[in-house]
Design an enzyme around this catalytic site. Sequence first.
Site, PDB file in Angstrom:
ATOM      1  N   LYS A 250     -25.129 -16.030  -9.149  1.00 12.34           N
ATOM      2  CA  LYS A 250     -24.848 -16.670 -10.373  1.00 12.34           C
ATOM      3  C   LYS A 250     -23.801 -15.944 -11.302  1.00 12.34           C
ATOM      4  O   LYS A 250     -23.814 -16.453 -12.542  1.00 12.34           O
ATOM      5  CB  LYS A 250     -26.076 -16.912 -11.175  1.00 12.34           C
TER       6      LYS A 250
ATOM      7  N   HIS B 146     -20.926   6.508   5.355  1.00 16.47           N
ATOM      8  CA  HIS B 146     -22.424   6.033   5.668  1.00 16.47           C
ATOM      9  C   HIS B 146     -23.037   7.180   6.339  1.00 16.47           C
ATOM     10  O   HIS B 146     -23.443   7.604   7.474  1.00 16.47           O
ATOM     11  CB  HIS B 146     -22.072   5.115   7.155  1.00 16.47           C
TER      12      HIS B 146
ATOM     13  N   ARG C 164     -26.359  -0.821   0.251  1.00 17.65           N
ATOM     14  CA  ARG C 164     -24.905  -1.089   1.057  1.00 17.65           C
ATOM     15  C   ARG C 164     -24.096  -2.305   0.262  1.00 17.65           C
ATOM     16  O   ARG C 164     -24.550  -3.260  -0.295  1.00 17.65           O
ATOM     17  CB  ARG C 164     -25.493  -1.635   2.464  1.00 17.65           C
TER      18      ARG C 164
ATOM     19  N   ARG D  83     -29.907  -2.582  11.618  1.00 17.83           N
ATOM     20  CA  ARG D  83     -30.388  -1.367  11.994  1.00 17.83           C
ATOM     21  C   ARG D  83     -30.905  -0.618  10.676  1.00 17.83           C
ATOM     22  O   ARG D  83     -31.739  -0.109  10.551  1.00 17.83           O
ATOM     23  CB  ARG D  83     -29.532  -0.448  12.939  1.00 17.83           C
ATOM     24  N   THR D  84     -29.663  -0.552   9.894  1.00 15.10           N
ATOM     25  CA  THR D  84     -29.989   0.368   8.694  1.00 15.10           C
ATOM     26  C   THR D  84     -31.077  -0.026   7.639  1.00 15.10           C
ATOM     27  O   THR D  84     -31.743   0.507   7.258  1.00 15.10           O
ATOM     28  CB  THR D  84     -28.579   0.339   7.905  1.00 15.10           C
TER      29      THR D  84
HETATM   30  N1   CP Z   1     -24.849   1.168  12.246  1.00 19.19           N
HETATM   31  C1   CP Z   1     -25.282   0.195  11.437  1.00 19.19           C
HETATM   32  O1   CP Z   1     -25.108   0.421  10.147  1.00 19.19           O
HETATM   33  O2   CP Z   1     -25.855  -0.835  11.598  1.00 19.19           O
HETATM   34  P1   CP Z   1     -26.197  -2.262  10.848  1.00 19.19           P
HETATM   35  O3   CP Z   1     -24.847  -2.875  10.374  1.00 19.19           O
HETATM   36  O4   CP Z   1     -26.907  -3.106  11.792  1.00 19.19           O
HETATM   37  O5   CP Z   1     -26.960  -1.454   9.701  1.00 19.19           O
END
Ligand code: CP
Length: 321
Positions: free
Chosen positions: A94, A146, A116, A66-67
């Site tokens: 590497k 988040h 992320r 999603r993110t």
């Molecule tokens: N909610 C969320 O962070 O989903 P993903 O891990 O799929 O990005």
Amino acid sequence: MTRHLQLTESGKLKHFLTIEGLSKPLLTEILDTAESFVDMSEHQVKKVPLLRGKTIINLFFENSTRTRTTFELAATRLSADVLNMNIATSATSKGESLLDTIRNLEAMQVDMFVVRHALSGAAHFIAQQTAPHISVINAGDGQHAHPTQAMLDMFTIRQHKKQFEGLKVAIVGDILHSRVARSQILALNTLGVTDVRVIAPKTLLPADVTSMGVTALHDMNEGLNDVDVVIMLRLQKERMNSAFLPSESEYFRCFGLSEAKLKHAKSDVIVMHPGPINRGVEIASSVADGSHSVILQQVSNGIAVRMAVMSMAMQSQGGAA
Ligand code: CP
């Protein structure tokens, strides 16, 4: 420290690393800006030129559905050039350090990193190290934060409930390992929700959880009583280094959201989940797909909220058109 790092001298959003330290007016500005982008997804041409000529790199060191995709769609709809780094096939494998990877990408005249990482603090570290004209958006760092997920959740709540004051919100499940829960609690408290309950077995609650401005409960029927919003969380097995639960079926029996347990909430309760959902573990399929569920609306709203955050960050750098 983080507050000053993520704001310009005039208090505008430069990086978006955490909800911590951000004011109610700033969070409201993000929601209001996102509102202006929501209708755009209905248009035939789903683009505005706000970030034309800007280069954004999605740096996902951890899996995401999603993110990553909603950040990519958001950047594309703002007319930015977007590059998705495939970390598995990058020189990181590497032995290149995170800092060297960043330095090399910086040399390609990048304007924004969306990051992320499995380590808490990774996005903050990158924001400290990058050139001043680059914005860093945290797309989830370890167990820490988040913030765009929290803001799309706040957007969805406001869409349905119109205001935050007076709401009763329950967050259920693996609070201990959840960066989403931490960010949601901060956002809810800042926006004026005074009744935030966390419901979980003792093993899945941080020891100091009540200092976060929530009530801790271990019984679903009690915790869901009269709530306006239920947010279910996944068991973060990838962050569990020992046995936290007897079994998944026992967990579902006690803490899974079933139609019977949901009856304790208000009749117009909304059911939320940041995803990915594990059906039959933390939520019954009939609830996930039921009339109270707004889970897929959360995903749609993620595009508008991420457009808002990216355009505000570029604007504060004097860069948005
Ligand atoms: N909610 C969320 O962070 O989903 P993903 O891990 O799929 O990005």
